[in-house]
Design a protein around this motif. Structure first.
Motif, PDB file in Angstrom:
ATOM      1  N   HIS A 148      70.117 -27.393  23.401  1.00 30.74           N
ATOM      2  CA  HIS A 148      70.086 -26.256  22.479  1.00 30.74           C
ATOM      3  C   HIS A 148      70.959 -26.463  21.244  1.00 30.74           C
ATOM      4  CE1 HIS A 148      68.217 -24.278  25.851  1.00 30.74           C
ATOM      5  NE2 HIS A 148      68.153 -23.121  25.242  1.00 30.74           N
ATOM      6  N   ALA A 149      71.830 -27.464  21.262  1.00 28.88           N
ATOM      7  CA  ALA A 149      72.768 -27.653  20.148  1.00 28.88           C
ATOM      8  C   ALA A 149      72.478 -28.977  19.433  1.00 28.88           C
ATOM      9  CB  ALA A 149      74.199 -27.618  20.665  1.00 28.88           C
ATOM     10  N   GLY A 150      73.315 -29.250  18.413  1.00 32.33           N
ATOM     11  CA  GLY A 150      73.164 -30.512  17.693  1.00 32.33           C
ATOM     12  C   GLY A 150      71.990 -30.529  16.739  1.00 32.33           C
ATOM     13  N   MET A 151      71.541 -29.366  16.329  1.00 35.80           N
ATOM     14  CA  MET A 151      70.445 -29.274  15.351  1.00 35.80           C
ATOM     15  C   MET A 151      70.591 -27.958  14.597  1.00 35.80           C
ATOM     16  SD  MET A 151      67.375 -28.458  18.068  1.00 35.80           S
ATOM     17  CE  MET A 151      68.229 -28.831  19.601  1.00 35.80           C
ATOM     18  N   THR A 152      69.805 -27.776  13.538  1.00 34.86           N
ATOM     19  CA  THR A 152      69.873 -26.519  12.795  1.00 34.86           C
ATOM     20  C   THR A 152      69.062 -25.444  13.527  1.00 34.86           C
ATOM     21  OG1 THR A 152      67.889 -26.906  11.473  1.00 34.86           O
ATOM     22  CG2 THR A 152      69.950 -27.853  10.633  1.00 34.86           C
ATOM     23  N   SER A 153      69.299 -24.207  13.145  1.00 36.48           N
ATOM     24  CA  SER A 153      68.538 -23.094  13.728  1.00 36.48           C
ATOM     25  C   SER A 153      67.046 -23.243  13.454  1.00 36.48           C
ATOM     26  CB  SER A 153      69.036 -21.755  13.156  1.00 36.48           C
ATOM     27  OG  SER A 153      70.236 -21.389  13.791  1.00 36.48           O
ATOM     28  N   GLU A 154      66.713 -23.693  12.261  1.00 32.32           N
ATOM     29  CA  GLU A 154      65.292 -23.908  11.927  1.00 32.32           C
ATOM     30  C   GLU A 154      64.667 -24.950  12.834  1.00 32.32           C
ATOM     31  OE1 GLU A 154      64.898 -24.925   7.783  1.00 32.32           O
ATOM     32  OE2 GLU A 154      65.416 -22.897   7.141  1.00 32.32           O
ATOM     33  N   GLN A 195      74.573 -18.363  -1.244  1.00 32.23           N
ATOM     34  CA  GLN A 195      73.951 -19.688  -1.135  1.00 32.23           C
ATOM     35  C   GLN A 195      72.852 -19.672  -0.079  1.00 32.23           C
ATOM     36  OE1 GLN A 195      77.578 -21.909  -0.289  1.00 32.23           O
ATOM     37  NE2 GLN A 195      77.576 -22.809  -2.354  1.00 32.23           N
ATOM     38  N   TRP A 196      73.195 -19.153   1.102  1.00 33.25           N
ATOM     39  CA  TRP A 196      72.239 -19.112   2.220  1.00 33.25           C
ATOM     40  C   TRP A 196      70.985 -18.330   1.829  1.00 33.25           C
ATOM     41  CZ3 TRP A 196      70.362 -21.234   6.250  1.00 33.25           C
ATOM     42  CH2 TRP A 196      69.704 -20.507   7.262  1.00 33.25           C
ATOM     43  N   GLY A 213      81.388 -17.250   7.454  1.00 31.44           N
ATOM     44  CA  GLY A 213      81.014 -16.369   8.564  1.00 31.44           C
ATOM     45  C   GLY A 213      79.860 -15.442   8.211  1.00 31.44           C
ATOM     46  N   LYS A 214      79.658 -15.167   6.931  1.00 28.11           N
ATOM     47  CA  LYS A 214      78.589 -14.228   6.566  1.00 28.11           C
ATOM     48  C   LYS A 214      77.191 -14.762   6.911  1.00 28.11           C
ATOM     49  CE  LYS A 214      81.006 -11.163   3.433  1.00 28.11           C
ATOM     50  NZ  LYS A 214      80.814 -10.071   2.480  1.00 28.11           N
ATOM     51  N   PRO A 215      76.837 -15.987   6.474  1.00 30.53           N
ATOM     52  CA  PRO A 215      75.511 -16.477   6.917  1.00 30.53           C
ATOM     53  C   PRO A 215      75.411 -16.630   8.431  1.00 30.53           C
ATOM     54  CG  PRO A 215      76.667 -18.141   5.593  1.00 30.53           C
ATOM     55  CD  PRO A 215      77.445 -16.869   5.484  1.00 30.53           C
ATOM     56  N   VAL A 216      76.522 -16.989   9.079  1.00 26.28           N
ATOM     57  CA  VAL A 216      76.515 -17.095  10.550  1.00 26.28           C
ATOM     58  C   VAL A 216      76.206 -15.725  11.159  1.00 26.28           C
ATOM     59  CG1 VAL A 216      78.022 -17.445  12.563  1.00 26.28           C
ATOM     60  CG2 VAL A 216      77.971 -19.149  10.722  1.00 26.28           C
ATOM     61  N   GLY A 217      76.880 -14.685  10.668  1.00 26.24           N
ATOM     62  CA  GLY A 217      76.636 -13.327  11.165  1.00 26.24           C
ATOM     63  C   GLY A 217      75.212 -12.867  10.896  1.00 26.24           C
ATOM     64  N   GLY A 264      72.989 -30.886  -0.033  1.00 26.34           N
ATOM     65  CA  GLY A 264      72.876 -29.811  -1.017  1.00 26.34           C
ATOM     66  C   GLY A 264      72.045 -28.624  -0.568  1.00 26.34           C
ATOM     67  N   ARG A 265      71.710 -28.584   0.721  1.00 21.19           N
ATOM     68  CA  ARG A 265      70.881 -27.499   1.256  1.00 21.19           C
ATOM     69  C   ARG A 265      71.683 -26.763   2.326  1.00 21.19           C
ATOM     70  NH1 ARG A 265      67.426 -28.407   5.272  1.00 21.19           N
ATOM     71  NH2 ARG A 265      66.163 -26.564   5.632  1.00 21.19           N
ATOM     72  N   PRO A 266      71.762 -25.427   2.249  1.00 17.19           N
ATOM     73  CA  PRO A 266      72.531 -24.704   3.275  1.00 17.19           C
ATOM     74  C   PRO A 266      71.769 -24.626   4.599  1.00 17.19           C
ATOM     75  CG  PRO A 266      71.593 -23.138   1.708  1.00 17.19           C
ATOM     76  CD  PRO A 266      71.197 -24.513   1.231  1.00 17.19           C
ATOM     77  N   VAL A 267      72.484 -24.875   5.687  1.00 17.54           N
ATOM     78  CA  VAL A 267      71.876 -24.777   7.026  1.00 17.54           C
ATOM     79  C   VAL A 267      72.831 -24.057   7.972  1.00 17.54           C
ATOM     80  CG1 VAL A 267      70.524 -26.923   6.763  1.00 17.54           C
ATOM     81  CG2 VAL A 267      72.794 -27.002   7.847  1.00 17.54           C
TER      82      VAL A 267
END
Lengths: 332, 332
Positions: free
Chosen positions: A133-139, B269-270, B241-245, A223-226
């Motif tokens: 479940h970890a080690g990757m982005t939410s997407e 940014q997110w 913490g904001k994008p995480v929340g 340069g991309r938020p994840v």
């Protein structure tokens, strides 16, 4: 004319009563529920809280209903669906992790040794969650989940897990929403495991799904938020965690709660043990033929303390075999 | 008849154009915003995402907008409102805690020694939060908050803090909701400090308020279930913490974000750095006369990195003095 009309009356009564019963059948919002005290307890509660000017009227904004997922909205036997996902993912990732062949709890999963897996306990489960479940982005995780659910099949019914949802509960969700309720899932399962499909399957959007979670971190990658998923438990949305999660994320006390196991006990207590009209319901799995029969001794979805509490607190207990005309949408 | 009608046309044009401009004035959803590029950037975005068949159309379910609270929806000078609450609560609770007279950071608060208070740092703040926000149930805390807000007055404007909200932002919230947006607060402030009043003041219900939190525990007290507030930080809903929340609680990526400080940088940014139509806005406090003027050097609501990022990312920057016809609802 008048005499003729009166003379015609008996003849008219047949189509009239037919018309009435037909209209009544059309407006039965819970057609998969057999008539009886269980069904009546639901429809009576909904009528009471929506009757303007009545003593139990609840404003629409306060009509919050919370539903457990595993065993309440979809199957949790022979194991939680998310556990089946974990086991499949370990097998899929094994070629990239040759060390797993000799390392517990991975060895147990790869060898199908359920006894050794059980012996690895909570610590073993956390290791498996971290690895899958970890080690990757939410997407990326949403993509993995969606692909798995599209191809995985339940071992008994040979169908996608998302078809193994309870038709009477789908009708109940829709009935509550039609009466101004906001319906939430409050599950011990992983929140990001559920969100990709709950809207399509249950009509419950992502923001109304609460569940367990691992920690995540915001970061910029190329340069991309994840949102990156970390191998640490953040919150366990089970047992006493359920009311804590509800208070944390919804910030309102529900007026109706639906569960099926001891994991739902505190959520049902929090919901029903206060002033005003409240409704608690427990799905009791009593139908080995159409689904499963289990309660006090079950490994998954153990229903023991909450069954005793149901009697004390006057929660409705669904006898699946007696109260449900059909279990799954695909059954006759 | 036709000739008569044609002859009447020039005479008609005056009342017609008057009628049009009057109707247009009536439908201005943002009357407290001066005309110009700032206001136009908002209305253009809303038009684009709501134009069915247009290239930037966004389905209503995906119209999620997130708002910071302190400095974006209400005042944060001369200090965060919640900090004023903490200081007042320490004073109110001091008689029951005689030891505080000689113990930092309480001594600093009671003596009004802001330098010593600042020197106590984050650890001091956590002690103050624990002493004023924990050790009671969520219901009790809501009551304390509500009573304080009803009586506390801002030192400069001599009004309840809930009146020190920005009229142009209230209009913006309403305009977004009228166009199918779901509006959320995503604040560094305490979630249970905000929920008792956000619906009344902003039209934002409790379940759409995200904030920082302390840990809580479900327990039965005298046979009654309660959520008890513990003296430990659970989650800081600020900066990264904001994008995480947002991901944790909403589970959707917003398409519009509104902030005013570096604490909102990652949320902006997110929200904006992805495909599709996106909108970012920063409220720049430039109006010392009607409100306050501060940015890169401020102790509260420092706006430095996010101001630079606004230029790079083409976020709208509100020049409060230039763009807002009025600041507070009570001002002319």
């Amino acid at each position: 004319m008048l005499l003729n009309s009166l003379a015609a009356l008996p003849a008219l009564t047949i189509p009239l009563s037919f018309a009435i019963s037909s209209a009544s059948a059309q407006t039965d919002a819970l057609p998969s529920w057999n008539e009886g005290p269980t069904k009546a307890s639901i429809t009576d509660f909904v009528t009471r809280v929506t009757t303007q000017g009545g003593p139990d009227f609840v404003a629409p904004a306060d009509r919050t209903a919370v539903f457990d997922n595993d065993g309440t909205l979809w199957v949790e036997q022979p194991m939680y669906v998310q556990l089946a996902f974990v086991l499949d993912r370990v097998k899929a990732l094994a070629p990239q992790n040759p060390g797993w062949k000799t390392k517990q709890p991975f060895k147990a999963v790869l060898g199908g040794d359920m006894r050794a897996l059980a012996a690895s306990g909570e610590q073993g489960l956390i290791q498996l969650i971290a690895a899958t479940h970890a080690g990757m982005t939410s997407e990326e995780f949403a993509k993995v989940t969606t692909e798995w659910l599209a191809t995985a099949r339940d071992p008994r019914f040979k169908r996608p897990y998302t078809e193994l949802v309870y038709q009477p509960m789908l009708e109940l969700l829709a009935h509550l929403r039609a009466n101004g309720f906001k319906t939430y899932i409050v599950s011990g399962g992983g929140v990001e495991f559920m969100r990709p499909w709950t809207e399509r399957v249950y009509g419950i959007p992502p923001e109304q799904v609460l569940g367990s979670s691992i920690k995540t971190r915001f970061e910029m990658r190329d340069g991309r938020p994840v949102i990156f998923r970390l191998p640490q438990i953040n919150f366990i949305d089970d047992k006493a965690g359920k009311p804590v999660g509800i208070n944390q994320q919804i910030g309102r006390r529900p007026i109706a709660a639906f569960g099926n196991s001891d994991g739902d006990l505190e959520m049902l207590q929090w919901t029903t043990m206060s002033g005003g009209p409240r409704f608690g319901l427990i799905v009791h799995h009593t139908d080995a033929e159409r689904e499963y029969a289990y309660d006090r001794q079950s490994h998954f979805g153990k229903l023991d303390k909450a069954l005793d509490a149901a009697a004390v607190n006057k929660w409705t207990v669904v006898d699946m075999k007696r109260d449900w005309k059909k279990v799954f949408p695909f059954q006759e």
